[in-house]
Design a protein around this motif. Structure first.
Motif, PDB file in Angstrom:
ATOM      1  N   VAL A 177      58.626  19.376  20.345  1.00 41.91           N
ATOM      2  CA  VAL A 177      59.563  18.347  19.885  1.00 41.91           C
ATOM      3  C   VAL A 177      59.952  18.535  18.423  1.00 41.91           C
ATOM      4  CG1 VAL A 177      57.801  16.620  19.296  1.00 41.91           C
ATOM      5  CG2 VAL A 177      60.089  15.875  19.962  1.00 41.91           C
ATOM      6  N   VAL A 178      59.020  18.952  17.580  1.00 41.04           N
ATOM      7  CA  VAL A 178      59.338  19.187  16.166  1.00 41.04           C
ATOM      8  C   VAL A 178      60.321  20.343  16.049  1.00 41.04           C
ATOM      9  CG1 VAL A 178      58.392  19.809  13.913  1.00 41.04           C
ATOM     10  CG2 VAL A 178      57.124  18.246  15.403  1.00 41.04           C
ATOM     11  N   GLY A 179      60.080  21.416  16.798  1.00 45.17           N
ATOM     12  CA  GLY A 179      60.977  22.559  16.799  1.00 45.17           C
ATOM     13  C   GLY A 179      62.371  22.187  17.278  1.00 45.17           C
ATOM     14  N   LYS A 180      62.452  21.278  18.265  1.00 45.77           N
ATOM     15  CA  LYS A 180      63.763  20.856  18.772  1.00 45.77           C
ATOM     16  C   LYS A 180      64.551  20.126  17.688  1.00 45.77           C
ATOM     17  CE  LYS A 180      62.090  18.984  22.647  1.00 45.77           C
ATOM     18  NZ  LYS A 180      62.009  18.370  23.971  1.00 45.77           N
ATOM     19  N   TYR A 181      63.884  19.252  16.939  1.00 49.67           N
ATOM     20  CA  TYR A 181      64.572  18.527  15.865  1.00 49.67           C
ATOM     21  C   TYR A 181      65.040  19.471  14.758  1.00 49.67           C
ATOM     22  CZ  TYR A 181      63.834  13.793  17.561  1.00 49.67           C
ATOM     23  OH  TYR A 181      63.890  12.643  18.302  1.00 49.67           O
TER      24      TYR A 181
ATOM     25  N   TYR B 188      69.392  22.259  12.017  1.00 54.35           N
ATOM     26  CA  TYR B 188      69.938  23.534  11.544  1.00 54.35           C
ATOM     27  C   TYR B 188      71.336  23.764  12.115  1.00 54.35           C
ATOM     28  CZ  TYR B 188      70.465  28.542  10.844  1.00 54.35           C
ATOM     29  OH  TYR B 188      70.944  29.775  10.499  1.00 54.35           O
ATOM     30  N   ALA B 189      71.505  23.470  13.413  1.00 59.07           N
ATOM     31  CA  ALA B 189      72.822  23.662  14.047  1.00 59.07           C
ATOM     32  C   ALA B 189      73.873  22.734  13.461  1.00 59.07           C
ATOM     33  CB  ALA B 189      72.690  23.434  15.548  1.00 59.07           C
ATOM     34  N   ILE B 190      73.483  21.494  13.125  1.00 55.84           N
ATOM     35  CA  ILE B 190      74.426  20.517  12.565  1.00 55.84           C
ATOM     36  C   ILE B 190      74.850  20.928  11.156  1.00 55.84           C
ATOM     37  CG2 ILE B 190      74.593  18.143  11.692  1.00 55.84           C
ATOM     38  CD1 ILE B 190      72.846  17.309  14.095  1.00 55.84           C
ATOM     39  N   ASN B 191      73.895  21.429  10.377  1.00 58.62           N
ATOM     40  CA  ASN B 191      74.161  21.757   8.962  1.00 58.62           C
ATOM     41  C   ASN B 191      74.649  23.179   8.748  1.00 58.62           C
ATOM     42  OD1 ASN B 191      73.450  19.195   7.920  1.00 58.62           O
ATOM     43  ND2 ASN B 191      71.300  19.699   8.261  1.00 58.62           N
TER      44      ASN B 191
END
Length: 196
Positions: free
Chosen positions: A183-187, A192-195
């Motif tokens: 779950v931490v990796g997913k966030y 990263y994808a958003i920024n």
């Protein structure tokens, strides 16, 4: 919330189709300890108990669950990894597991390694899930450490206790499994994808 430390095994007793839903009855040693409306992880899938009778209990899987997991491939007699939700204040022996399967994967290699086993799994990289070396992964509800992380595949090493007390012993090359990525990796991946 779960830890990925399997509590016991259950056997699929009966599967009934009802419109787009599946009602699955499980025979297990913990059935008499369960309560209606309780969440239980079944091969990593969080499902709600809807009926209990003697050593049997029933859960319902809806269309969304059937589409994203391997539950539609289950058959009567299959062995399922079971874990009840974690108690607040207990040790977190595995890692944070939500019971929300991200996608399925396929076992592509099994190697015996003088007392342990190495399993390699492949998954669809188009869904943007990732593993990292020594990171956590949940395979059929079992909390494991990733080794040999690649773009769309990874391996895990299984100790004899895990082999004997989970359904890993039933895996073959081609077995379809449920994957929940850390779950931490997913966030982090999402941020990263958003920024970018």
């Amino acid at each position: 919330m779960f830890t990925g430390i399997i509590e016991t095994l259950g056997r699929v007793h009966k599967i009934e189709k009802d419109q787009n839903n599946l009602h699955i009855t499980i025979d297990s040693a913990i059935s008499n300890e369960l309560k209606i409306d309780q969440s239980v992880s079944h091969n990593g899938i969080c499902l709600t108990v809807v009926a209990i009778k003697d050593s049997l209990y029933t859960v319902t899987a809806i269309d969304e669950t059937i589409l994203k997991t391997n539950i539609g491939d289950w058959n009567e007699g299959d062995i399922i990894n079971l874990e009840r939700g974690m108690k607040l204040g207990d040790r977190l022996d595995g890692h944070i597991v939500q019971g929300h399967v991200d996608q399925t994967g396929t076992c592509i290699k099994i190697e015996e390694a003088s007392g342990s086993w190495n399993y390699t799994f492949e998954y669809d990289e188009k869904l943007s899930n990732i593993t990292i070396e020594k990171g956590s992964i949940t395979v059929n509800g079992v909390s494991l450490t990733v080794v040999n992380s690649k773009t769309n595949e990874f391996s895990v090493s299984i100790i004899p206790y895990t082999f004997e007390h989970t359904n890993f012993k039933d895996f073959k090359v081609g077995t379809k499994i449920n994957l929940e990525f850390d779950v931490v990796g997913k966030y982090i991946s999402r941020l990263y994808a958003i920024n970018k």
